[in-house]
Design an enzyme around this catalytic site. Structure first.
Site, PDB file in Angstrom:
ATOM      1  N   PRO A 125      16.391   1.118   5.986  1.00  0.00           N
ATOM      2  CA  PRO A 125      16.313   2.461   6.578  1.00  0.00           C
ATOM      3  C   PRO A 125      15.697   3.504   5.653  1.00  0.00           C
ATOM      4  CG  PRO A 125      18.468   1.468   6.982  1.00  0.00           C
ATOM      5  CD  PRO A 125      17.754   0.568   6.010  1.00  0.00           C
ATOM      6  N   ALA A 150       5.686  -6.587   7.311  1.00  0.00           N
ATOM      7  CA  ALA A 150       7.114  -6.860   7.100  1.00  0.00           C
ATOM      8  C   ALA A 150       7.550  -8.077   7.911  1.00  0.00           C
ATOM      9  CB  ALA A 150       7.946  -5.636   7.463  1.00  0.00           C
ATOM     10  N   ILE A 185       0.825  -1.216   0.000  1.00  0.00           N
ATOM     11  CA  ILE A 185       0.000   0.000   0.000  1.00  0.00           C
ATOM     12  C   ILE A 185       0.857   1.263   0.000  1.00  0.00           C
ATOM     13  CG2 ILE A 185      -1.967  -1.141   1.068  1.00  0.00           C
ATOM     14  CD1 ILE A 185      -1.115   0.038   3.753  1.00  0.00           C
ATOM     15  N   LEU A 210      14.750  -3.180   8.479  1.00  0.00           N
ATOM     16  CA  LEU A 210      15.104  -3.925   7.271  1.00  0.00           C
ATOM     17  C   LEU A 210      15.623  -3.012   6.171  1.00  0.00           C
ATOM     18  CD1 LEU A 210      12.135  -6.458   7.007  1.00  0.00           C
ATOM     19  CD2 LEU A 210      14.454  -6.900   7.811  1.00  0.00           C
ATOM     20  N   GLY A 265       7.190  -3.565  13.150  1.00  0.00           N
ATOM     21  CA  GLY A 265       6.692  -2.717  12.074  1.00  0.00           C
ATOM     22  C   GLY A 265       6.885  -1.234  12.365  1.00  0.00           C
ATOM     23  N   GLN A 291       8.355   5.938   5.924  1.00  0.00           N
ATOM     24  CA  GLN A 291       7.142   5.618   6.667  1.00  0.00           C
ATOM     25  C   GLN A 291       6.984   6.499   7.902  1.00  0.00           C
ATOM     26  OE1 GLN A 291       4.461   3.249   6.044  1.00  0.00           O
ATOM     27  NE2 GLN A 291       5.414   3.906   4.149  1.00  0.00           N
ATOM     28  N   GLU A 333       2.977   2.519  11.500  1.00  0.00           N
ATOM     29  CA  GLU A 333       2.041   3.315  12.296  1.00  0.00           C
ATOM     30  C   GLU A 333       2.668   4.040  13.483  1.00  0.00           C
ATOM     31  OE1 GLU A 333      -2.119   0.946  11.834  1.00  0.00           O
ATOM     32  OE2 GLU A 333      -0.283  -0.210  11.952  1.00  0.00           O
TER      33      GLU A 333
END
Length: 732
Positions: free
Chosen positions: A626, A505, A461, A624, A696, A632, A699
């Site tokens: 950077p 992930a 997404i 995993l 993760g 994100q 968020e």
């Protein structure tokens, strides 16, 4: 040493997206498809008495008008409409009957040869309603709230401890309705394959979820429905559940035995879901030395009449701070609106906003630095479950974030820092999000010429799943990343849950690791049969794949070329599929943590706020990639800026209608609103949570950001605004 994992790798799908080669749900080329336009209700509650379609059907190019009275068969049971992430209750059924549950609900679908024709013909529909009294005001209906869940076990006697506390803080904080507004409009293109089979190109965060939903709603054989979504132009949770445009497009395709495309307008997307308006009620009791005696957190959130949507707003304090007495409860108020939806860090973004603003206000009452208060209340165990963390580097987040912002230069008194006509404020807040992993499967195909394909039904997404899958496969198979092809977003691929919750992930990494292990074992089995094999006595745990070779991990000189192994086994390709899930046994708590620091400048006369700097220090296990992870976190920070200063969906309660369903009146941060954002990843080895130590980051970036900004605004101005967004009129 990994060649790709942990390295700042550019996006696997980047070139396709910037050149336009990437095709989205409303763009797939197909010959001779019809177009559907959704006609929506103008009342909030009641029923449709009559629909006159005569004038619309006379328009040249109009093929049909589908209504609840004129449509193909749909399932009758609630169960058929309950997708994988549906809340309790009775899901909305598009065009099923005459009931109106919310304003802008689909009432008819006009199908025509061109979208413009369908849109014009929809204006000629005449609908008569039988209107009922509706309610859409959360505050007016809060006395009707009912207890939805207790997200954490109470501890001690929170009310008694609060009443006896030396220092008390009690307040309500409000987060209004917010909408996701991803760039890509929701759309579905249904390809009629003949013999009742269809392929659905859909905007979704879960192709298999949509596939199961459509199969159940239309009573189709699962093998007759394929759902494809290789690219998603943003979703933020709005695509977790099947959008009603998908059901309507399939309804039209079955009615016409023809391919059909349905694209929502921006206004219609405001009915798919939203962050629910929520009242956060906090009561904090503390000793004068700055330790908590009592925490009471109550959330009162809105939901629809027909479904009970709720998320964990109130349990976060127990996961962050020590307190011997605590009580948490979540209430819902049923309103005549669409069902809310998960929106980036659901429950966390809203609940932590209230909690961290309350902690800031408590720090002011105690005369403590906000960081110092949090350190005095710091917990090395999850208070809710009474277990330690797999890892928690939150102290390091506080220290590194404070240093990067220059927190030591802050003077504690409100309105004590200024630059010309602007008041300057520093604020901070803690962020937290669950580190989850879900059962997921992946397939690896390794060819003798050193190329690999890795596939999973998961979605990307925009978070970088394509890239992560390529990095993982390249390292685990010992091939160059350019030799790895990635397939995802297809319901025929190995099982995946919806992409959400920041779990993808870790989940797909586990599946790829399990599949790669099966590849390695099979190659070793074949290698042992080779004449004079240097690996004849090796065990699977002793070997690794690197540079196109299968070798002993401790002695690279004992190796055989993968190509030779496969040639010896008469294999052109080796295919393995595996599934992996969480190793969570409940003995440790699993969270990512962050410390968010904000600098704001507020025009003293106009009340205009500029967020000039954000520092977000994040402890999220092993990173995993950077490059994509930083992206994100930055995106989450911008989300938080919007939450703090801009975003609010206004409801006119007289009509029960969202009144600003567009990007002109629904304000989101623009380039001029976003200044310096610094992301710090705190090193956090975690050997417990999963083999790679992954948490993760999708968020965690938004959680705490709005609170840090609100706290900085208080420090700058001396005015405490508890209801978001903080607009100039609330500061003047």
């Amino acid at each position: 040493m990994h060649a790709y994992i942990g390295q700042p790798t550019s996006r696997y799908d980047g070139r396709a997206k910037v050149t336009g080669a990437a095709k989205y749900a409303g763009e797939f080329n197909t010959q001779g498809h019809a177009h559907g336009f959704i006609f929506t209700s103008r009342i909030a509650k009641g029923r449709v008495k009559r629909i006159d379609t005569t004038a619309a059907l006379r328009v040249p190019g109009v093929l049909d008008v589908l209504t609840h009275e004129h449509r193909p068969h749909m399932a009758a049971s609630d169960k058929a409409y309950q997708d994988d992430v549906a809340p309790g209750g009775s899901p909305y059924r598009p065009l099923y009957d005459d009931k109106i549950l919310f304003n802008d609900q689909p009432v008819a679908l006009v199908i025509a040869e061109e979208w413009e024709i369908a849109r014009h013909a929809a204006t000629l529909l005449h609908v008569e309603y039988e209107e009922e009294r509706h309610a859409t005001d959360l505050h007016a209906q809060r006395d009707e709230a009912y207890e939805y869940q207790k997200p954490a076990k109470p501890r001690g006697n929170a009310e008694k401890a609060f009443a006896a506390a030396e220092v008390r803080h009690e307040a309500e904080y409000f987060v209004p309705v917010e909408h996701h507004n991803p760039m890509e409009l929701f759309a579905s293109t249904v390809i009629w394959e003949g013999d009742g089979k269809i392929t659905v190109y859909d905007k979704t965060q879960g192709v298999q979820n949509v596939q199961r939903y459509l199969s159940a709603v239309f009573r189709m054989k699962p093998d007759d429905v394929r759902v494809v979504s290789p690219y998603v132009g943003g979703a933020f949770g709005s695509g977790l559940r099947p959008g009603h445009q998908a059901a309507l497009a399939v309804l039209a395709a079955r009615a016409l035995s023809r391919s059909v495309r349905v694209v929502m307008t921006r206004q219609q997307m405001f009915t798919l879901g939203y962050r629910p308006g929520t009242i956060e009620r906090l009561q904090l009791g503390a000793k004068s030395g700055g330790t908590l005696d009592s925490v009471i957190h109550e959330a009162i959130a809105m939901t629809s009449r027909h479904e009970d949507f709720g998320r964990n707003d109130t349990g976060w304090a127990g996961a962050l701070y020590k307190s011997p007495n605590a009580r948490y409860v979540h209430h819902l108020v049923k309103l005549d609106l669409p069902t809310p939806a998960d929106m980036r860090a659901p429950g966390g973004a809203t609940g932590v906003y209230g909690l961290e603003c309350a902690m800031d206000e408590l720090a002011v009452k105690l005369g403590l630095d906000p960081i110092e208060l949090r350190l005095r209340c710091y917990s090395d165990r999850d208070q809710n479950e009474g277990v330690p963390y797999t890892s928690k580097k939150l102290r390091e987040c506080y220290a590194q974030g404070a240093e990067a912002l220059g927190w030591s230069k802050r003077t504690p008194e409100p309105r004590s820092m200024r630059d010309g006509h602007e008041l300057v404020g520093y604020g901070m807040a803690t962020g937290i999000w669950e580190a989850m992993q879900m059962k997921t499967a992946a397939r690896i195909v390794l060819t003798a010429n050193g190329h690999a394909e890795v596939s999973c039904a998961t979605s990307d997404i925009g978070t970088g799943t394509y890239t992560i899958m390529a990095q993982l496969a390249a390292d685990m198979l010992g091939v160059p990343i350019d030799n790895v092809a990635v397939k995802l977003g297809d319901s025929t691929l190995p099982h995946s849950p919806v992409e959400g919750g920041s779990w993808m992930a870790a989940s797909v990494a586990g599946a790829i690791g399990a599949a790669a292990e099966k590849v390695r074992k099979e190659l070793l089995r074949l290698a042992k049969k080779m004449k004079d094999s240097p690996l004849a006595d090796a065990q699977p745990a002793d070997v690794t794949l690197s540079d196109g070779k299968l070798m002993l991990t401790d002695d690279a000189s004992r190796a055989v070329a993968v190509a030779d192994v496969m040639r010896h086994g008469n294999l052109d390709r080796l295919e393995q599929e595996a599934e992996a899930g969480s190793n969570d046994d409940g003995k440790q708590a699993r969270y990512a943590h962050s410390a968010v620091f904000a600098e704001v400048r507020v025009d003293e006369e106009l009340g205009i706020v500029r967020v000039t700097r954000i520092v977000n220090a994040v402890a999220a296990g092993r990173i995993l990639n950077p490059k994509t992870a930083r992206s994100q976190i930055m995106g989450g920070v911008v989300f938080g800026i919007g939450m703090a200063l801009h975003e609010q969906t206004h409801i006119d309660d007289r009509f029960g209608r969202f009144m600003n369903p567009n990007l002109a009146e629904y304000h989101v941060p623009a380039n001029a609103d976003v200044h310096d954002i610094e992301v710090i990843f705190v090193d956090e080895p975690d050997e417990i949570i999963n083999p790679l130590g992954i948490k993760g980051v999708g968020e965690i970036g938004v959680v705490g950001t709005a609170a840090a900004i609100a706290n900085a605004i208080y420090h700058a101005t001396g005015k405490r605004v508890r209801d978001l967004p903080i607009t100039p009129d609330k500061l003047i």
